[in-house]
Design an enzyme around this catalytic site. Structure first.
Site, PDB file in Angstrom:
ATOM      1  CG  HIS A 145      -0.336   0.224   2.600  1.00  0.00           C
ATOM      2  ND1 HIS A 145       0.407  -0.801   3.201  1.00  0.00           N
ATOM      3  CD2 HIS A 145       0.189   1.382   3.155  1.00  0.00           C
ATOM      4  CE1 HIS A 145       1.157  -0.444   4.271  1.00  0.00           C
ATOM      5  NE2 HIS A 145       0.833   0.853   4.336  1.00  0.00           N
ATOM      6  CG  ASP A 199       1.794   4.994   4.882  1.00  0.00           C
ATOM      7  OD1 ASP A 199       1.018   3.913   4.761  1.00  0.00           O
ATOM      8  OD2 ASP A 199       2.521   5.276   5.427  1.00  0.00           O
ATOM      9  CG  HIS A 228       5.221   1.114   2.616  1.00  0.00           C
ATOM     10  ND1 HIS A 228       4.458   2.328   2.055  1.00  0.00           N
ATOM     11  CD2 HIS A 228       4.438   0.915   3.958  1.00  0.00           C
ATOM     12  CE1 HIS A 228       3.746   2.821   2.869  1.00  0.00           C
ATOM     13  NE2 HIS A 228       3.508   2.278   4.088  1.00  0.00           N
ATOM     14  NE  ARG A 285       8.027  -4.702  10.763  1.00  0.00           N
ATOM     15  CZ  ARG A 285       8.958  -3.746  10.526  1.00  0.00           C
ATOM     16  NH1 ARG A 285      10.200  -4.053  10.994  1.00  0.00           N
ATOM     17  NH2 ARG A 285       8.728  -2.609  10.020  1.00  0.00           N
TER      18      ARG A 285
HETATM   19  C1  LIG Z   1      -4.501   8.504   9.829  1.00  0.00           C
HETATM   20  C2  LIG Z   1      -4.725   7.356   9.408  1.00  0.00           C
HETATM   21  C3  LIG Z   1      -3.709   6.898   8.392  1.00  0.00           C
HETATM   22  C4  LIG Z   1      -4.216   5.525   7.777  1.00  0.00           C
HETATM   23  C5  LIG Z   1      -5.837   5.673   7.873  1.00  0.00           C
HETATM   24  C6  LIG Z   1      -5.718   6.368   9.481  1.00  0.00           C
HETATM   25  O1  LIG Z   1      -6.841   6.965  10.053  1.00  0.00           O
HETATM   26  C7  LIG Z   1      -5.305   5.130  10.607  1.00  0.00           C
HETATM   27  C8  LIG Z   1      -4.770   4.190   9.997  1.00  0.00           C
HETATM   28  C9  LIG Z   1      -3.790   4.316   8.775  1.00  0.00           C
HETATM   29  C10 LIG Z   1      -3.546   3.289   7.797  1.00  0.00           C
HETATM   30  C11 LIG Z   1      -2.445   2.264   8.439  1.00  0.00           C
HETATM   31  C12 LIG Z   1      -2.341   0.997   6.978  1.00  0.00           C
HETATM   32  C13 LIG Z   1      -2.237   1.833   5.873  1.00  0.00           C
HETATM   33  C14 LIG Z   1      -3.323   2.931   5.465  1.00  0.00           C
HETATM   34  C15 LIG Z   1      -3.293   3.380   4.117  1.00  0.00           C
HETATM   35  C16 LIG Z   1      -4.539   2.254   6.059  1.00  0.00           C
HETATM   36  O2  LIG Z   1      -5.709   1.959   5.559  1.00  0.00           O
HETATM   37  O3  LIG Z   1      -4.806   2.741   7.311  1.00  0.00           O
HETATM   38  C17 LIG Z   1      -3.140   3.981   6.477  1.00  0.00           C
HETATM   39  C18 LIG Z   1      -3.965   5.246   6.424  1.00  0.00           C
HETATM   40  C19 LIG Z   1      -3.532   6.161   5.639  1.00  0.00           C
HETATM   41  O4  LIG Z   1      -2.519   6.339   5.483  1.00  0.00           O
HETATM   42  O5  LIG Z   1      -4.300   7.019   5.087  1.00  0.00           O
HETATM   43  O1  AKG Z   2       5.045  -2.114  10.344  1.00  0.00           O
HETATM   44  C1  AKG Z   2       5.613  -1.652   9.252  1.00  0.00           C
HETATM   45  O2  AKG Z   2       6.586  -2.140   8.926  1.00  0.00           O
HETATM   46  C2  AKG Z   2       4.742  -0.942   8.290  1.00  0.00           C
HETATM   47  C3  AKG Z   2       3.648  -0.130   8.799  1.00  0.00           C
HETATM   48  C4  AKG Z   2       2.941   0.511   8.077  1.00  0.00           C
HETATM   49  O3  AKG Z   2       3.236   0.715   6.638  1.00  0.00           O
HETATM   50  C5  AKG Z   2       1.549   1.197   8.048  1.00  0.00           C
HETATM   51  O4  AKG Z   2       1.447   1.316   9.497  1.00  0.00           O
HETATM   52  O5  AKG Z   2       1.056   2.008   7.384  1.00  0.00           O
HETATM   53 FE   FE2 Z   3       2.020   2.279   5.718  1.00  0.00          FE
END
Ligand SMILES: C=C1C[C@]23C[C@@]1(O)CC[C@H]2[C@@]12CCC[C@@](C)(C(=O)O1)[C@H]2[C@@H]3C(=O)O
Ligand code: AKG
Ligand code: FE2
Length: 375
Positions: free
Chosen positions: A240, A242, A302, A312
């Protein structure tokens, strides 16, 4: 041999927590049990081997993720180059005390070591994004991830901590608060340096949304990837990008994070394992920083893989715009000389929604050129 295979298959079809935790966690409220079981039957497995060929990253890639010393006199250029070429880099000499990181790590460990029935008391429910749960991106994939997480999105985690540890919740809340206090200025400093590297002046940065702390929102996501008997067949957190501006990632030193390196002079697109370097954080460029930079910075894809022997733990600190703030390319980076803006402005939430339907085509759909074609 056959026996090993069978054992392996069983192992990855079970939940990493000896409990069908993702099912309980992700059960949408009010979904009838029968309907839910139909939805879940298609994905009741952690075995990704039929979907992914798991191209393993070279253990040592000579052209590896940049490590940047924040005391380097050439800091701005180094950050700009890393954001353009990699979209990810490690930072050393970041100023956050190892003693704080040790206490932070102990509390993350303490949280995930709780019995599953205790963690489920603070499970995320529909409409809330704080609390314990499966991978937030799990609805995009047909398999379970070898993962559990805890999100702190709005203010303090005190309400949840009181449920988890009625007799000692303050040690968790205090360390989260201390960590936030230390990491937020670091995030602002990095975003400031990124804009400097794009050629903005101090005054332009102060007047931009990065210079206005009331326009920035942040959230923390604690992640745990338990050790897995058959790590090559599972995925910790699926590929994915961020969505916000930048993510600063702490981890407990167990290798697992991989970044997708774009095709370059050295070779085709490939997964590169992010090296474990003591006393560093990982910094990711996210989608909205790519948009803000008008496509100059690379929003890195990533994923997290898991270990056979070690759990981890990681903590992602996300910096992005406040809910009502629309982000488009910086006006200083577009014009008759620099070129047209590539993307239409978008909010964080709008982009997250686009990604949940269009996946990796979401940014493409926001391209002005693409919108003109459709008009
Ligand atoms: C602040 C945030 C970023 C995130 C969505 C969230 O509300 C909380 C979870 C975050 C996360 C973690 C995993 C990857 C990601 C794309 C997801 O679906 O949840 C990220 C979100 C983001 O980057 O928007
Ligand atoms: O834990 C990791 O190595 C990556 C975590 C991550 O990509 C995320 O929380 O968006
Ligand atoms: Fe991430």
């Amino acid at each position: 041999m056959e026996d090993t295979k069978v054992r392996g298959r069983r192992a990855v079809n079970q939940s990493p927590y000896n409990y069908t935790s993702e099912i309980c966690i992700s059960r949408p409220q009010n979904t009838p049990a029968k309907e839910l079981s139909i939805q879940l039957n298609t994905r009741l497995s952690h075995d990704w081997s039929i979907l992914y060929d798991h191209p393993s990253a070279h253990p040592i890639d000579l052209n590896s993720v940049p490590v940047i010393d924040l005391n380097n006199p050439e800091l701005t250029n180094k950050i700009g180059k890393a954001c353009e070429e990699w979209g990810v880099f490690l930072i050393r000499n970041h100023g956050i005390e190892p003693e704080l990181l040790n206490r932070f790590d102990s509390q993350i460990h303490r949280l995930f070591a709780l019995p599953i029935e205790v963690k489920l008391k603070v499970a995320k429910t529909q409409g809330t994004d704080s609390g314990y749960g499966g991978a937030p991106i799990s609805h995009l994939f047909s398999k379970f991830m070898w993962y559990e997480g805890f999100a702190i999105t709005a203010g303090s985690p005190v309400d949840h901590a009181q449920i988890l540890w009625p007799d000692d919740y303050s040690s968790f809340c205090e360390v989260i608060e201390e960590y936030k206090k230390a990491i937020i200025p670091l995030g602002y400093r990095l975003m400031h340096l990124m804009l400097l590297s794009l050629g903005l002046t101090e005054e332009e940065i102060d007047n931009s949304l990065i210079g206005d702390s009331t326009k920035i929102k942040n959230a923390i996501h604690l992640n745990s990837y338990p050790a897995c008997p058959d790590p090559d067949r599972v995925v910790g957190l699926a590929p994915h990008t961020d969505t916000g501006f930048v993510t600063i990632l702490y981890h407990n030193g167990v290798s697992g994070l991989q970044v997708l390196r774009r095709k370059d002079d050295i070779g085709p697109a490939r997964w590169v394992t992010v090296p474990v370097v003591p006393n560093t954080f990982v910094v990711n460029i996210c989608d909205l920083m790519h948009v803000l930079s008008n496509g100059t910075f690379h929003n890195v894809v990533h994923r997290s893989m898991v270990s056979k022997t070690n759990q981890r733990l990681s903590a992602a600190y996300f910096f992005g715009p406040q809910v009502d703030v629309k982000v488009g390319p910086l006006s200083e980076l577009t014009g008759p000389e620099q070129g047209l803006p590539l993307y239409r402005p978008v909010t964080w939430l709008e982009l997250q929604k686009l990604k949940s339907t269009l996946h990796d085509k979401a940014l493409q759909s926001m391209k002005i050129e693409e919108l003109r074609k459709g008009a």
